[in-house]
Scaffold this active site. Structure first.
Site, PDB file in Angstrom:
ATOM      1  N   HIS A 232      45.075  47.210  72.866  1.00 23.46           N
ATOM      2  CA  HIS A 232      45.234  48.445  72.094  1.00 23.46           C
ATOM      3  C   HIS A 232      46.610  48.525  71.432  1.00 23.46           C
ATOM      4  O   HIS A 232      46.839  49.373  70.583  1.00 23.46           O
ATOM      5  CB  HIS A 232      44.979  49.678  72.977  1.00 23.46           C
ATOM      6  CG  HIS A 232      46.091  49.979  73.933  1.00 23.46           C
ATOM      7  ND1 HIS A 232      46.245  49.306  75.123  1.00 23.46           N
ATOM      8  CD2 HIS A 232      47.112  50.854  73.874  1.00 23.46           C
ATOM      9  CE1 HIS A 232      47.322  49.763  75.748  1.00 23.46           C
ATOM     10  NE2 HIS A 232      47.862  50.707  75.007  1.00 23.46           N
TER      11      HIS A 232
ATOM     12  N   GLU B  51      53.111  50.798  83.827  1.00 19.40           N
ATOM     13  CA  GLU B  51      52.650  50.323  82.515  1.00 19.40           C
ATOM     14  C   GLU B  51      53.336  51.219  81.503  1.00 19.40           C
ATOM     15  O   GLU B  51      52.893  52.326  81.239  1.00 19.40           O
ATOM     16  CB  GLU B  51      51.122  50.401  82.442  1.00 19.40           C
ATOM     17  CG  GLU B  51      50.558  49.541  81.349  1.00 19.40           C
ATOM     18  CD  GLU B  51      50.656  50.183  79.980  1.00 19.40           C
ATOM     19  OE1 GLU B  51      51.766  50.141  79.370  1.00 19.40           O
ATOM     20  OE2 GLU B  51      49.640  50.728  79.525  1.00 19.40           O
TER      21      GLU B  51
ATOM     22  N   ASP C 158      41.114  48.764  77.913  1.00 20.68           N
ATOM     23  CA  ASP C 158      41.844  47.600  77.411  1.00 20.68           C
ATOM     24  C   ASP C 158      41.830  46.553  78.528  1.00 20.68           C
ATOM     25  O   ASP C 158      42.595  46.612  79.488  1.00 20.68           O
ATOM     26  CB  ASP C 158      43.285  47.997  77.051  1.00 20.68           C
ATOM     27  CG  ASP C 158      44.077  46.843  76.444  1.00 20.68           C
ATOM     28  OD1 ASP C 158      43.785  45.675  76.783  1.00 20.68           O
ATOM     29  OD2 ASP C 158      44.978  47.119  75.638  1.00 20.68           O
TER      30      ASP C 158
ATOM     31  N   GLU D   3      58.523  54.749  71.812  1.00 22.45           N
ATOM     32  CA  GLU D   3      58.396  55.821  72.797  1.00 22.45           C
ATOM     33  C   GLU D   3      59.151  55.545  74.091  1.00 22.45           C
ATOM     34  O   GLU D   3      59.101  56.334  75.034  1.00 22.45           O
ATOM     35  CB  GLU D   3      56.936  56.227  73.031  1.00 22.45           C
ATOM     36  CG  GLU D   3      56.358  56.836  71.764  1.00 22.45           C
ATOM     37  CD  GLU D   3      55.154  57.709  71.975  1.00 22.45           C
ATOM     38  OE1 GLU D   3      54.380  57.439  72.902  1.00 22.45           O
ATOM     39  OE2 GLU D   3      55.000  58.661  71.203  1.00 22.45           O
TER      40      GLU D   3
END
Ligand code: SAH
Length: 347
Positions: free
Chosen positions: A285, A136, A43, A145
């Site tokens: 993504h 990240e 990405d 999440e």
């Protein structure tokens, strides 16, 4: 991070995770496989923004102790070493960290990077405090999440007074889209399945946000920033919120869904670096998240759609999200007035 893409790969056998709740084990196991890391490393928008924010600021990284929260393959740790960090600690619960150790070794950085396998919330760091946190942590819809909690834990536990967080700002945006054909294919399908009424499944389908790339031409309203998280001050409690939004209609069209995306900023750099995961810019993504509305809104240029975006981590599994989007179309044409609320679950 590459949430859910994990499901594209068969989950490897759990390793040392028996004590953990099943969902936690599933989450960390999904990062064991190299495929999910490949997707993130490829990405370009994502990885290049991190690289630039680090490489363009050697004066910030020089001689600093850096913590890489959820280091995966250690890419961010290695960027930090190249920018002059004195030492980097990378922490990851997933077994990919074994490969990260080999990667760091073959790149001659073993003396500069310490990699620890474990939960950030449980490992013991070799330094009591760190100068910079890099991570990240972003999921679909930014918060799916919920790895932000982990970064906040690391901040509160380990960051020195005046220390830096890369990145430090995240903003969620909303916009209305025209998506009649796809909505018909995904939602309308359940109205008539081989001659039978499958509407109970239609209700279920409507509660599931769809992660997909949205064509910019489908966007019917101006984008609206709804909430910005400042990583220096945000708390885990702020991740449950209810915030009003207002969308201005750009053209006469229909609105079938509201979409969400997020922008990320590294603001404490010499030259601030930003990237967006919106439909107006390069693919990432994370794509966009589509929330189909029960109604189809028939909208005219200049009209407003207002409502609230509500989000809270699910009680059953804190990594899942319960999301509500209410909406009202403000129009003088009473035949087109509409108001409603969508209830969604990201799991
Ligand atoms: N930093 C890497 C990987 C990002 S994906 C890169 O940029 O390519 C996020 C990583 O965080 C995953 O490998 C996941 O296993 C890890 N992670 C998430 N929550 C964690 C926690 N609480 N403790 C340790 N690792 C965690």
């Amino acid at each position: 991070m590459a949430t859910k893409a994990a499901s594209a790969h068969p989950a490897p056998k759990p390793t040392d995770l028996s004590a953990m709740a099943h969902s936690e084990a599933h989450y960390f196991n999904s990062y064991n496989h190299h495929g999910i890391h490949e997707e993130m490393l490829k990405d370009e928008v994502r990885t290049k923004s991190y690289r630039d924010s680090i490489y363009q600021n050697p004066h910030i990284f020089k001689d600093k102790i850096v913590l890489d929260v959820g280091c995966g393959t250690a890419i961010l740790s290695m960027f930090a070493v190249k920018a002059g960090a004195k030492h980097v600690i990378g922490v990851d619960m997933s077994t990919i960290i074994e490969k990260a150790k080999e990667i760091v070794e073959v790149n001659g950085m073993s003396d500069k990077i310490t990699l620890l396998q474990g939960k950030m919330e449980e490992v013991k760091l070799p330094f009591p405090k760190v100068d910079i946190i890099i991570s990240e942590w972003m999921g679909y819809f930014l918060l799916y999440e919920s790895m932000m909690d982990t970064v906040l834990y690391a901040r509160d536990q380990y960051l020195v007074e005046g220390g830096l967080i890369f990145p430090d700002k995240a903003t969620i945006f909303l916009a209305g889209i025209e998506d009649g054909d796809y909505k018909e294919e995904k939602i309308g399908f359940w109205d008539n399945v081989w001659g039978f009424d499958y509407s109970p499944l239609k209700k279920t389908a409507l509660t599931e946000p769809l992660v997909d790339t949205v064509d910019f031409k489908a966007v019917v309203t101006d984008p609206a920033p709804v909430i910005t998280f400042d990583l220096y001050t945000v708390t885990a409690a702020d991740l449950a919120f209810s915030i009003p939004y207002e969308l201005t209609v750009r053209r006469n069209d229909f609105v079938h869904a509201v979409i969400a995306w997020f922008d990320i900023e590294f603001s404490k750099c010499h030259k601030p670096i930003k990237f967006s995961t919106g439909p107006h810019t390069k693919y990432t993504h994370w794509k966009q998240t589509v929330f189909y509305l029960q109604d189809v809104l028939t909208v005219e240029e200049g009209e407003k759609i207002t409502g609230t975006l509500e989000n809270k981590p699910s009680e059953k599994n804190h990594r899942d999200l319960d999301i509500k989007i209410s909406y009202t179309l403000h129009t003088e044409d009473m035949h087109r007035q509409a108001t409603g609320e969508g209830v969604y679950k990201m799991c």
